[in-house]
Every structure is written in C-alpha cells, then in structure tokens.
Design a protein around this motif. Structure first.
Motif, short mmCIF file in Angstrom:
data_model
loop_
_atom_site.label_atom_id
_atom_site.label_comp_id
_atom_site.label_asym_id
_atom_site.label_seq_id
_atom_site.Cartn_x
_atom_site.Cartn_y
_atom_site.Cartn_z
N MET A 172 0.73 -1.14 -0.24
CA MET A 172 0.33 -0.32 0.07
C MET A 172 0.87 1.00 -0.54
SD MET A 172 -3.17 -1.22 3.05
CE MET A 172 -5.06 -2.57 1.63
N ALA A 173 1.90 0.92 0.34
CA ALA A 173 3.07 2.99 0.98
C ALA A 173 3.81 3.26 -0.11
CB ALA A 173 3.54 2.03 1.73
N ARG A 174 3.92 1.08 -1.39
CA ARG A 174 4.76 1.73 -2.30
C ARG A 174 3.29 2.18 -2.92
NH1 ARG A 174 5.23 -3.54 -6.20
NH2 ARG A 174 3.01 -2.66 -6.09
N ASP A 175 2.23 1.47 -3.07
CA ASP A 175 1.02 1.99 -5.04
C ASP A 175 0.93 3.56 -3.89
OD1 ASP A 175 1.25 -0.52 -5.47
OD2 ASP A 175 -0.06 -0.89 -4.37
N HIS A 176 0.72 3.85 -2.88
CA HIS A 176 -0.23 5.52 -2.94
C HIS A 176 1.02 6.40 -2.32
CE1 HIS A 176 -3.34 2.46 -1.39
NE2 HIS A 176 -4.03 4.12 -1.68
N THR A 177 2.88 6.37 -2.61
CA THR A 177 3.40 6.51 -2.95
C THR A 177 3.85 7.44 -1.51
OG1 THR A 177 2.46 9.05 -3.56
CG2 THR A 177 3.09 7.19 -5.36
N GLY A 178 3.88 6.28 -0.41
CA GLY A 178 4.59 6.75 0.77
C GLY A 178 3.40 6.74 1.77
N PRO A 179 4.03 6.45 2.78
CA PRO A 179 5.19 6.62 3.57
C PRO A 179 6.10 5.87 3.15
CG PRO A 179 3.53 6.55 5.11
CD PRO A 179 2.31 6.10 4.06
N SER A 180 7.37 6.26 3.33
CA SER A 180 8.72 5.46 3.12
C SER A 180 8.73 4.42 3.76
CB SER A 180 9.53 5.91 2.47
OG SER A 180 10.85 5.44 2.40
N ILE A 181 8.61 2.89 3.87
CA ILE A 181 9.64 2.08 4.40
C ILE A 181 11.08 1.67 3.95
CG2 ILE A 181 8.71 -0.92 5.01
CD1 ILE A 181 5.94 0.18 4.64
N ALA A 182 11.61 1.58 5.31
CA ALA A 182 12.62 0.49 5.18
C ALA A 182 12.90 -0.64 4.98
CB ALA A 182 14.24 1.61 5.98
N HIS A 183 12.06 -0.89 5.90
CA HIS A 183 12.50 -2.94 5.72
C HIS A 183 11.69 -3.28 5.76
CE1 HIS A 183 15.37 -5.56 6.42
NE2 HIS A 183 14.67 -6.59 7.53
N GLN A 184 11.00 -4.96 5.67
CA GLN A 184 9.91 -5.56 6.16
C GLN A 184 10.40 -7.04 7.05
OE1 GLN A 184 7.12 -5.93 3.00
NE2 GLN A 184 8.92 -6.67 1.38
N LEU A 185 10.13 -6.96 7.88
CA LEU A 185 10.17 -8.15 8.76
C LEU A 185 8.96 -9.52 8.85
CD1 LEU A 185 12.01 -10.54 10.61
CD2 LEU A 185 11.48 -8.69 12.83
N LEU A 186 8.97 -10.06 7.97
CA LEU A 186 8.01 -11.54 7.83
C LEU A 186 8.37 -12.68 8.10
CD1 LEU A 186 7.20 -10.56 4.07
CD2 LEU A 186 6.56 -9.41 5.66
N ILE A 187 7.49 -13.10 9.86
CA ILE A 187 7.44 -13.98 10.41
C ILE A 187 7.10 -15.48 10.23
CG2 ILE A 187 7.73 -14.72 12.26
CD1 ILE A 187 8.29 -11.97 12.99
N TYR A 188 6.42 -16.49 9.50
CA TYR A 188 6.25 -17.07 8.75
C TYR A 188 4.90 -16.91 8.25
CZ TYR A 188 6.13 -18.00 14.30
OH TYR A 188 5.86 -17.96 14.94
N PRO A 189 4.79 -15.63 7.34
CA PRO A 189 3.42 -15.04 7.04
C PRO A 189 2.95 -16.36 5.97
CG PRO A 189 5.58 -14.61 5.64
CD PRO A 189 5.98 -15.37 6.24
N MET A 190 1.03 -14.83 5.91
CA MET A 190 0.58 -16.08 5.71
C MET A 190 -0.52 -14.92 4.98
SD MET A 190 -3.19 -16.53 7.97
CE MET A 190 -5.11 -16.93 7.01
N LEU A 191 0.15 -15.83 3.60
CA LEU A 191 -0.12 -14.91 2.00
C LEU A 191 -0.94 -15.23 1.16
CD1 LEU A 191 4.00 -14.06 1.54
CD2 LEU A 191 2.03 -12.80 3.10
N ASP A 192 -1.35 -16.60 1.20
CA ASP A 192 -1.70 -17.01 -0.04
C ASP A 192 -3.02 -18.10 0.85
OD1 ASP A 192 -2.97 -17.83 -2.26
OD2 ASP A 192 -0.24 -18.73 -3.12
N PRO A 193 -4.77 -17.40 0.16
CA PRO A 193 -5.57 -18.38 0.31
C PRO A 193 -5.54 -19.18 -0.16
CG PRO A 193 -6.17 -16.18 -0.42
CD PRO A 193 -4.67 -16.11 -0.40
N ALA A 194 -4.80 -19.94 -1.35
CA ALA A 194 -5.14 -21.22 -2.46
C ALA A 194 -4.39 -22.49 -2.03
CB ALA A 194 -3.98 -20.91 -3.83
N ARG A 195 -3.66 -22.05 -0.87
CA ARG A 195 -3.02 -23.45 0.43
C ARG A 195 -2.47 -24.78 -0.71
NH1 ARG A 195 -8.42 -23.68 1.80
NH2 ARG A 195 -7.68 -25.57 2.95
N ASP A 196 -2.09 -24.12 -1.88
CA ASP A 196 -1.95 -25.43 -2.94
C ASP A 196 -0.81 -25.63 -2.83
OD1 ASP A 196 -1.30 -23.32 -3.72
OD2 ASP A 196 -2.46 -23.39 -5.90
N THR A 197 0.78 -25.84 -1.74
CA THR A 197 1.71 -25.30 -2.10
C THR A 197 2.60 -27.07 -0.51
OG1 THR A 197 2.52 -24.53 0.15
CG2 THR A 197 2.54 -23.62 -1.30
N ALA A 198 3.17 -27.10 -1.51
CA ALA A 198 3.70 -28.86 -1.19
C ALA A 198 3.87 -28.86 0.50
CB ALA A 198 5.27 -28.77 -1.28
#
Length: 315
Positions: A172-198
C-alpha cells in the motif's frame, strides 16, 4: 529431520489446548472466549524503557484505532520506529498475546515498536485489518517526531497473519507513494488463500497449526472470491513486486505456510528487491515467540532483530 525434541513437547501441549477451529468450534467469538479462559503463562515481562497505550485517528468510518507503543530500555532521540501487526489468523490474539514479543523487538532493534489493535474478522472482514495497519503507518510517519521517533526510519513487521498485514502495508505504501518504509520483517507470513503448496500437503496436521485452522481463518477474513485475488489480501497476487522495501522472511520446516513465505521471498528477489529467507528446520508455526523455551526461537529473534537494526541504522 523430525521436529526437534524441545519443539515436539510444545507442539503436543499446544495442540491439545488449542480449539479445533472450523470443526468443533465454528464461531470466532467462542474461540476467543475459550482462549481467554485458559490460564496465561506466568512470565516476567521483559523490561523496556516505557509502554504507553494510545488511540489514533482511524480510516474512513472508524473513529479510532488503539495502539500499544514500546520504547527500548536504552534511551535515545530520533529512534527508528517499527509498525508491528500481531498474528492470529485475522481472528484471534491481541496486543496482550504479543506483548512479550514487542518488548523483545523494541530492545533488540533499538526502536519504538507500535503494535496495532486492528479490527478482526469475521465481524470486520477484509480490508478492515489492512486499512487499520496502513492508517497507523501514516500516523507514525506524520507524528514520529512527537514521540521521539525518526519518520525517515520506519519498518513494518508481523507474524503469521500479521506478516500478511506487514507485507500488505508495504504494498500500500508503495502504491500510494508513501510513507517510505525501510524494511519489512515477515515471520512465517500467511500470504496465500489458495493453500496449494507442498508444505500444506506435508504439514497439514500434527504440527500445531493445521490446514483446517488456516482454511477457517481465510474463510473468516475474506468476504468473497474476488477478495482472494486482491493483492491487499493476498500479496502473491500482485503482478509487480518491484520497488518494495528489503525483506527478512522467517519460515519453519513443519509449517503449512513454509513454501508461500519462501516463494514470496524469491519473487521479491526476482523483482530486484533485496530479500533474505531463513528456514528453521525442525521447527513449527509459532516457534518464534517462544524464546524462553526454544533455543532456535532465541537465535531467530537475535538474527532478525539484528537485521532490522542494521536496516534502520542512520546513514
């Protein structure tokens, strides 16, 4: 390799105590009541500089969003700031469940941590949680100087569904041209509702967080099939990941979410984004918050917090 012995003990205890979401327990409010009724673990709170609760102006239609702020034990001026989003499948957990982790993060990174009490599903489905997180990010950028923070050094972080919200906030920050974020820490992130990986197939059951849990969480959070295709709900649906902040992604070998976190890291690298992905073998979803009981958790936290600290160092 199998689960490490110390991890197996915790998985057995946690699995026996955790509600069978989506099967025996169908109601989110009931799940929260069950978890709240269980005795809390008795631990000494990690000492930090100070802790303060505030409410900040909310997104459209929401008057306020509650946050809990942590200042590190080592005082300083113009400190970096970390926006933290707690896990819990968008449905359960809260500021209290992740209080100890935020304290450790504040000291470990040397930053002010702002933990977001975002609206939860199913009472507030997508995009409520994402909107709350992004609104708090904008508040941090505008008000950081007033509470001793440096608006030029902001990171986002989260575990599990909170890792989703951290990744989405970066988008969202990238798409809305800010605020600027220096880093992202993603701890075992829940990203994909497809749930179709090995890793979903390999670790569907027996490792505390199950495929059934995760299916149920997604059902609570997403109101329609169209939501599942929205990058602000499912970051892997973004066709372009360029221009995002550097990422440090933690995964666990026996976690249904393992592969989607690692694939997301590779997609970031393919898009020219610096992204480090660290897998902890012999561990399970949720291990990161258990530094008092698991040596891998302490090591993971030390390495992750050091990475964020380096990313937020003044030039």
């Amino acid at each position: 390799m199998p689960l490490k012995p110390e991890a197996q003990v915790i998985v057995d205890l946690a699995s026996a105590a955790f509600p069978a979401l989506g099967t025996e327990v169908l109601d989110a409010a009931e799940a929260r009541r069950i978890l709240a009724a269980r005795p809390a673990a008795q631990v000494d709170a990690i000492a930090v500089g100070r802790v303060e609760e505030r409410s900040v102006p909310g997104p459209a239609g929401v008057e306020r969003v509650r946050v809990r702020m942590y200042w590190p034990a080592d005082p300083g001026a113009d400190l970096p700031v970390v926006l933290f989003c707690h896990g819990g499948g968008f449905v359960i957990c809260d500021l209290d469940s992740h209080d100890q982790l935020c304290r450790a993060m504040s000291n470990g990174v040397g930053a002010i941590v702002v933990s977001v009490d975002y609206r939860q599903a199913p009472e507030n489905s997508f995009p409520a949680a994402a909107e709350d997180a992004f609104t708090v990010l904008k508040w941090i950028a505008a008000q950081a100087a007033s509470f001793g923070g440096d608006p030029a050094r902001i990171a986002v972080a989260g575990d599990s569904s909170g890792g989703n919200l951290a990744a989405v906030t970066a988008l969202m920050a990238r798409d809305h041209t800010g605020p600027s974020i220096a880093h992202q820490l993603l701890i075992y992130p829940m990203l994909d509702p497809a749930r179709d990986t090995a890793s979903y197939r390999e670790n569907a059951h027996g490792y505390f967080v199950t495929d059934d849990h995760l299916r149920w969480y997604w059902e609570q959070y997403l109101a329609s099939a169209a939501d599942a295709e929205n990058p602000y709900a499912a970051p892997p649906r973004a066709t372009d990941l360029s221009g995002l902040p550097p990422a440090y992604i933690i995964t666990a070998e026996f976690d249904p979410l393992r592969d989607e976190g690692e694939v997301y890291g590779q997609r970031l690298r393919d898009a020219g984004v610096e992204a480090v992905t660290i897998r902890y073998n012999g561990q399970f979803h949720g291990f990161f918050s258990m530094a008092d009981n698991l040596s891998d958790a302490k090591d993971a936290a030390d390495q992750a917090f050091s990475a964020v600290r380096r990313a937020l160092e003044q030039p």
